[in-house]
Design an enzyme around this catalytic site. Structure first.
Site, PDB file in Angstrom:
ATOM      1  N   HIS A  82       1.052  -1.296   0.002  1.00  0.00           N
ATOM      2  CA  HIS A  82      -0.026  -0.135  -0.079  1.00  0.00           C
ATOM      3  C   HIS A  82       0.917   1.410  -0.065  1.00  0.00           C
ATOM      4  O   HIS A  82       1.784   1.149   0.855  1.00  0.00           O
ATOM      5  CB  HIS A  82      -0.794  -0.077   1.356  1.00  0.00           C
ATOM      6  CG  HIS A  82      -1.696   1.279   1.414  1.00  0.00           C
ATOM      7  ND1 HIS A  82      -2.889   1.457   0.651  1.00  0.00           N
ATOM      8  CD2 HIS A  82      -1.441   2.389   2.163  1.00  0.00           C
ATOM      9  CE1 HIS A  82      -3.449   2.538   0.955  1.00  0.00           C
ATOM     10  NE2 HIS A  82      -2.751   3.484   1.866  1.00  0.00           N
ATOM     11  N   ASP A 161     -15.482   1.308   7.050  1.00  0.00           N
ATOM     12  CA  ASP A 161     -14.231   2.333   6.730  1.00  0.00           C
ATOM     13  C   ASP A 161     -14.752   3.520   5.756  1.00  0.00           C
ATOM     14  O   ASP A 161     -14.614   4.514   5.885  1.00  0.00           O
ATOM     15  CB  ASP A 161     -13.072   1.620   6.011  1.00  0.00           C
ATOM     16  CG  ASP A 161     -12.110   2.599   5.653  1.00  0.00           C
ATOM     17  OD1 ASP A 161     -11.568   3.383   6.235  1.00  0.00           O
ATOM     18  OD2 ASP A 161     -11.978   2.707   4.345  1.00  0.00           O
ATOM     19  N   ARG A 168     -15.389  11.844   8.351  1.00  0.00           N
ATOM     20  CA  ARG A 168     -13.983  12.400   8.441  1.00  0.00           C
ATOM     21  C   ARG A 168     -13.778  13.364   7.635  1.00  0.00           C
ATOM     22  O   ARG A 168     -13.662  14.591   7.971  1.00  0.00           O
ATOM     23  CB  ARG A 168     -13.137  11.493   8.348  1.00  0.00           C
ATOM     24  CG  ARG A 168     -12.847  10.526   9.877  1.00  0.00           C
ATOM     25  CD  ARG A 168     -11.887   9.262   9.757  1.00  0.00           C
ATOM     26  NE  ARG A 168     -10.573   9.992   9.121  1.00  0.00           N
ATOM     27  CZ  ARG A 168      -9.606   9.198   8.561  1.00  0.00           C
ATOM     28  NH1 ARG A 168      -9.871   8.028   8.099  1.00  0.00           N
ATOM     29  NH2 ARG A 168      -8.349   9.789   8.341  1.00  0.00           N
ATOM     30  N   SER A 183      -7.758   3.104   9.097  1.00  0.00           N
ATOM     31  CA  SER A 183      -8.530   3.222   7.700  1.00  0.00           C
ATOM     32  C   SER A 183      -7.658   2.211   6.833  1.00  0.00           C
ATOM     33  O   SER A 183      -7.986   1.355   6.245  1.00  0.00           O
ATOM     34  CB  SER A 183      -8.595   4.499   7.413  1.00  0.00           C
ATOM     35  OG  SER A 183      -9.236   4.522   5.876  1.00  0.00           O
ATOM     36  N   LYS A 187      -8.467  -2.371   5.811  1.00  0.00           N
ATOM     37  CA  LYS A 187      -8.692  -2.863   4.363  1.00  0.00           C
ATOM     38  C   LYS A 187      -7.515  -3.923   3.906  1.00  0.00           C
ATOM     39  O   LYS A 187      -7.836  -4.765   3.493  1.00  0.00           O
ATOM     40  CB  LYS A 187      -8.463  -1.647   3.540  1.00  0.00           C
ATOM     41  CG  LYS A 187      -9.741  -0.669   3.617  1.00  0.00           C
ATOM     42  CD  LYS A 187      -9.941   0.195   2.349  1.00  0.00           C
ATOM     43  CE  LYS A 187      -8.791   1.509   2.358  1.00  0.00           C
ATOM     44  NZ  LYS A 187      -9.055   2.339   3.465  1.00  0.00           N
TER      45      LYS A 187
END
Length: 442
Positions: A82, A161, A168, A183, A187
């Site tokens: 990621h 999420d 948010r 968050s 995932k």
């Protein structure tokens, strides 16, 4: 504990139990807890923060709000990757097939771009026919057969999420490290990979503007991984200028192909090789960083990495000819060279300004739901430290609207500063965060 009591406890700095946090997330996900109470809780977290245990509990509650994929039936150590996002950050398109070519299964869920940071899903969808929405069976099947599967987030994966992030975004609570970390990691955990490699961007074109903030975020995510049994390593990389040369979806796919084909090196190449090296180490597919790097370089030189990219495209419905014919990618109608207005050394390139130029052309989104143009963007012709003559191209604009092209040209000129003094190359690889802590890359 009543929701009101839970909010008050966090407001006053108390530590919440995992059971209380789980109940809150479950209630918000199934609509028994209203937006305004969750918004109050998020603001309390924004102000008071969370302990490592609370952040892990929030992460697991969010992951458990939907399906958690079971990849145990697939041989080998499955690795996910990621990036926290940046400009010309095309790493996934290079790293995923490269690591898969080394025999390491790469299981990845990616997102769309918002604002000036590009999304991997948008880039992949620039490939004619490419499918980014895979069923669970397709995802697992592709991973088993091809060692690579990339899908977009669905309502089945960590649905809380999506709901919490939207809140948010509307309540000025985005810039909270525990909320950012939970968050991202919720995932990653829901996708089911055994190990997680994070690329945390630092600088003007990144979400984390300072190294200290990036280290804190990386340490938080590594700690979450440790607490839930997923070994996690973070590489901190600079985003004080565009990472690659291409900015824009189709253009970035073409640049990724050039790297996989062994035709291109540079900053993007170096970051990709570093990330891929750490993924091989996590998967125990190499005994050392040196051995991992040598293995990856052989895969690039032999054509195996590009062949795996072609296999990946075909497996997800795209035109596999693109891997060897990037000219088959959709292209813009106009090209405009942005000429330097003086001679000198490139002192600065503002990546956010470059990203906004691409977004103005149609390559990015100002808000969720905006339709993007896969063909438009920029190809940078210089980087910080280069010497340029007056009239030399600083960037090439790819556009379909002459008016937008002219506006983007002004953005590029504003983004690039020239001066008479030489400038040393900007640092690229800043450090590593693992379970032992932060280590600077010299």
């Amino acid at each position: 504990m009543r929701v009101l009591d839970l909010i008050a406890a966090k407001r006053d700095g108390a530590t919440l139990t995992a059971e209380a946090i789980t109940a809150l997330v479950q209630g918000f996900t199934n609509d028994t807890i209203p937006d305004y109470q969750m918004a109050a809780f998020l603001m309390a977290v924004f102000i008071r923060g969370m302990t490592a245990e609370e952040t892990a509990a929030l992460t697991m509650a969010m992951a458990a709000s939907g399906k958690i994929l079971d990849l145990s039936g697939i041989d080998g150590i499955k690795v996910d990757k990621h990036s926290t996002g940046g400009v010309a950050d095309t790493t996934t398109l290079v790293v995923a097939p490269l690591v898969a070519a080394a025999g390491v299964p790469v299981a990845k869920m990616s997102g769309r771009g918002l604002g000036f940071t590009g999304g991997t899903i948008d880039k992949l969808e620039a490939i004619p026919g490419f499918r980014t929405q895979l069923s669970e069976a397709e995802f697992i099947g592709n991973l088993r057969r091809h060692q690579i599967a990339v899908t977009r987030q669905t309502s089945d994966i960590a649905p809380s999420d999506g709901k919490i992030y939207a809140l948010r975004d509307a309540t000025a609570t985005v810039e909270s490290i525990p909320l950012i970390a939970s968050s991202i990691m919720s995932k990653k955990i829901a996708v089911g990979a055994d190990k997680i490699l994070l690329d945390v961007k630092v600088g003007k074109g990144a979400f984390m503007k300072t190294l200290d903030d990036a280290i804190e975020l990386a340490k938080t995510m590594v700690a979450i991984g440790r607490q839930v049994g997923r070994e996690t390593v973070a590489v901190l990389t600079a985003m004080d200028q565009p990472l690659g040369q291409a900015v824009g979806n189709s253009l970035e796919v073409a640049e990724a192909i050039d790297i996989l084909a062994g035709r291109k090196r540079g900053r993007l190449y170096e970051v990709c090789l570093t990330l891929a090296t750490h993924m091989l180490l996590l998967a125990q597919a190499a005994d050392s960083a040196v051995a991992a790097r040598e293995k990856l370089e052989r895969l690039l030189a032999s054509g195996a990495a590009l062949a795996k990219f072609q296999e990946f495209i075909a497996a997800q419905g795209g035109d596999p000819a693109v891997a060897f014919r990037p000219d088959l990618l959709p292209a813009a109608q106009l090209k405009l060279a942005v000429a330097s207005q003086r001679r000198g050394y490139v002192q600065r390139i503002d990546p956010a300004c470059i990203g906004n130029a691409a977004m103005l052309l149609g390559a990015g989104r100002e808000k969720k739901g905006d339709v993007i143009d896969f063909t438009v963007g920029l190809t940078m012709q210089v980087e910080v430290g280069d010497f340029v003559e007056q009239g030399q191209p600083l960037a090439i604009i790819h556009a379909n609207d002459p008016r937008k092209a002219e506006q983007a040209q002004q953005n590029v000129l504003a983004a690039i500063s020239l001066g008479d003094d030489t400038v040393p190359p900007l640092p690229l690889l800043l450090g590593i965060v693992d379970e032992q802590g932060y280590c600077k890359i010299s």
